[in-house]
Design an enzyme around this catalytic site. Structure first.
Site, PDB file in Angstrom:
ATOM      1  N   ASP A 169      14.819  -0.529   1.591  1.00  0.00           N
ATOM      2  CA  ASP A 169      15.502  -0.768   2.854  1.00  0.00           C
ATOM      3  C   ASP A 169      16.540  -1.880   2.620  1.00  0.00           C
ATOM      4  O   ASP A 169      17.641  -1.617   2.146  1.00  0.00           O
ATOM      5  CB  ASP A 169      14.417  -1.132   3.879  1.00  0.00           C
ATOM      6  CG  ASP A 169      14.925  -1.284   5.288  1.00  0.00           C
ATOM      7  OD1 ASP A 169      15.059  -0.259   5.974  1.00  0.00           O
ATOM      8  OD2 ASP A 169      15.180  -2.423   5.702  1.00  0.00           O
ATOM      9  N   ASP A 177       3.841   3.751   6.376  1.00  0.00           N
ATOM     10  CA  ASP A 177       3.136   3.514   7.642  1.00  0.00           C
ATOM     11  C   ASP A 177       4.049   3.025   8.746  1.00  0.00           C
ATOM     12  O   ASP A 177       5.142   2.506   8.502  1.00  0.00           O
ATOM     13  CB  ASP A 177       2.053   2.452   7.441  1.00  0.00           C
ATOM     14  CG  ASP A 177       2.655   1.047   7.293  1.00  0.00           C
ATOM     15  OD1 ASP A 177       3.526   0.870   6.415  1.00  0.00           O
ATOM     16  OD2 ASP A 177       2.281   0.147   8.067  1.00  0.00           O
ATOM     17  N   LYS A 181      17.266   3.911   1.520  1.00  0.00           N
ATOM     18  CA  LYS A 181      18.173   3.865   2.684  1.00  0.00           C
ATOM     19  C   LYS A 181      19.338   2.944   2.328  1.00  0.00           C
ATOM     20  O   LYS A 181      19.329   1.764   2.689  1.00  0.00           O
ATOM     21  CB  LYS A 181      17.459   3.281   3.908  1.00  0.00           C
ATOM     22  CG  LYS A 181      16.281   4.064   4.432  1.00  0.00           C
ATOM     23  CD  LYS A 181      15.875   3.516   5.804  1.00  0.00           C
ATOM     24  CE  LYS A 181      14.405   3.349   5.923  1.00  0.00           C
ATOM     25  NZ  LYS A 181      13.977   2.771   7.213  1.00  0.00           N
ATOM     26  N   PHE A 204      13.475   5.539  10.712  1.00  0.00           N
ATOM     27  CA  PHE A 204      12.157   5.031  10.354  1.00  0.00           C
ATOM     28  C   PHE A 204      11.244   6.210  10.078  1.00  0.00           C
ATOM     29  O   PHE A 204      11.023   7.054  10.929  1.00  0.00           O
ATOM     30  CB  PHE A 204      11.578   4.129  11.446  1.00  0.00           C
ATOM     31  CG  PHE A 204      10.443   3.315  10.912  1.00  0.00           C
ATOM     32  CD1 PHE A 204      10.696   2.168  10.169  1.00  0.00           C
ATOM     33  CD2 PHE A 204       9.125   3.724  11.092  1.00  0.00           C
ATOM     34  CE1 PHE A 204       9.654   1.436   9.621  1.00  0.00           C
ATOM     35  CE2 PHE A 204       8.084   2.998  10.545  1.00  0.00           C
ATOM     36  CZ  PHE A 204       8.347   1.846   9.818  1.00  0.00           C
ATOM     37  N   LYS A 231       0.811  -1.198   0.000  1.00  0.00           N
ATOM     38  CA  LYS A 231       0.000   0.000   0.000  1.00  0.00           C
ATOM     39  C   LYS A 231       0.857   1.268   0.000  1.00  0.00           C
ATOM     40  O   LYS A 231       0.401   2.342  -0.355  1.00  0.00           O
ATOM     41  CB  LYS A 231      -0.876   0.031   1.277  1.00  0.00           C
ATOM     42  CG  LYS A 231      -1.756  -1.154   1.470  1.00  0.00           C
ATOM     43  CD  LYS A 231      -2.460  -1.019   2.839  1.00  0.00           C
ATOM     44  CE  LYS A 231      -3.076  -2.334   3.268  1.00  0.00           C
ATOM     45  NZ  LYS A 231      -3.555  -2.245   4.670  1.00  0.00           N
TER      46      LYS A 231
HETATM   47  P1  IMP Z   1      12.941  -3.957   1.670  1.00  0.00           P
HETATM   48  O1  IMP Z   1      12.398  -5.149   0.974  1.00  0.00           O
HETATM   49  O2  IMP Z   1      13.675  -4.344   2.929  1.00  0.00           O
HETATM   50  O3  IMP Z   1      13.750  -3.058   0.783  1.00  0.00           O
HETATM   51  O4  IMP Z   1      11.719  -3.181   2.279  1.00  0.00           O
HETATM   52  C1  IMP Z   1      10.973  -2.247   1.599  1.00  0.00           C
HETATM   53  C2  IMP Z   1       9.660  -2.060   2.333  1.00  0.00           C
HETATM   54  O5  IMP Z   1       9.866  -1.908   3.739  1.00  0.00           O
HETATM   55  C3  IMP Z   1       8.961  -0.786   1.907  1.00  0.00           C
HETATM   56  O6  IMP Z   1       8.076  -1.009   0.835  1.00  0.00           O
HETATM   57  C4  IMP Z   1       8.210  -0.371   3.152  1.00  0.00           C
HETATM   58  O7  IMP Z   1       6.923  -0.974   3.178  1.00  0.00           O
HETATM   59  C5  IMP Z   1       9.016  -0.936   4.294  1.00  0.00           C
HETATM   60  N1  IMP Z   1       9.860   0.102   4.934  1.00  0.00           N
HETATM   61  C6  IMP Z   1      11.200   0.178   4.942  1.00  0.00           C
HETATM   62  N2  IMP Z   1      11.637   1.240   5.624  1.00  0.00           N
HETATM   63  C7  IMP Z   1      10.535   1.878   6.060  1.00  0.00           C
HETATM   64  C8  IMP Z   1      10.329   3.085   6.828  1.00  0.00           C
HETATM   65  O8  IMP Z   1      11.257   3.816   7.245  1.00  0.00           O
HETATM   66  N3  IMP Z   1       9.040   3.416   7.074  1.00  0.00           N
HETATM   67  C9  IMP Z   1       7.988   2.671   6.647  1.00  0.00           C
HETATM   68  N4  IMP Z   1       8.133   1.554   5.918  1.00  0.00           N
HETATM   69  C10 IMP Z   1       9.392   1.151   5.635  1.00  0.00           C
HETATM   70 MG    MG Z   2       5.074  -0.886   4.673  1.00  0.00          MG
END
Ligand code: IMP
Ligand code: MG
Length: 181
Positions: free
Chosen positions: A105, A161, A133, A154, A44
């Protein structure tokens, strides 16, 4: 400002400028060919970014949606990417997919989705993220279009969210640590 927010990182005006810049790059890269651009919103968290980006992109495009989860109610990734809503198109081999994501992330979500869509037959796959990040990367991944890089904080708002809250804030802010302590 919302009481749970420590500080605003990107105001509505900052985000507007950021998204205009990305849209101009997308227009340049996808203009004037036989391309069939599909902006693929990852639900979302990307919904607000997607809505603004699609208004600013001038090249013809279609939109589609996928929903994935890698986070629960926590601020750390679970490490697995689950597809909850898949893209359902018969013409993927004619589609130039631009995945629209809120934030990178670990890199797992976009790395997984890029490969998944190519395996499924998409003609091309690129990725676009509002925030990145880089210090948090677990898998080697970089997006084609990045709004801004941020430190290991964060953040919430503009679709992002914490435990399903704060998505409706019109800016991106850092959550007070006592909110999730
Ligand atoms: P990844 O697969 O670890 O790169 O995660 C990406 C997902 O993690 C994003 O689509 C977000 O839903 C969530 N996410 C990562 N960092 C944050 C943050 O600082 N705030 C909110 N959601 C985050
Ligand atoms: Mg999320």
């Amino acid at each position: 400002m919302n009481n749970d927010i420590e500080k605003v990182l990107f105001s509505e005006e900052d985000l507007d400028r950021m998204i205009s810049r990305i849209a101009a790059q997308v227009d340049k890269d996808y203009s004037g060919s036989d391309k069939k651009l599909v902006l693929l919103c990852i639900l979302k968290g990307s919904v607000v970014f997607m809505g603004e980006l699609m208004k600013k992109v001038n090249v013809p495009c279609e939109i589609d949606f996928m929903k994935v989860s890698s986070y629960g109610n926590e601020t750390t990734s679970s490490g697995n990417v689950n597809i909850i809503l898949d893209i359902s198109r018969k013409d993927l081999d004619a589609c130039d997919i631009l995945i629209v994501e809120d934030i990178i992330d670990s890199g797992r979500t976009l790395s997984y989705l890029s490969k998944y869509l190519l395996n499924k037959g998409a003609r091309s796959v690129r990725t676009c993220t509002m925030l990145d990040k880089p210090s948090r990367r677990v898998v080697d991944f970089s997006a084609d279009y990045v709004g801004a890089e941020i430190e290991d904080l964060f953040v919430v708002g503009y679709g992002l969210d914490y435990a399903e809250r704060y998505r409706d804030l019109p800016y991106i802010g850092v959550l007070k640590s006592e909110v999730y302590a």
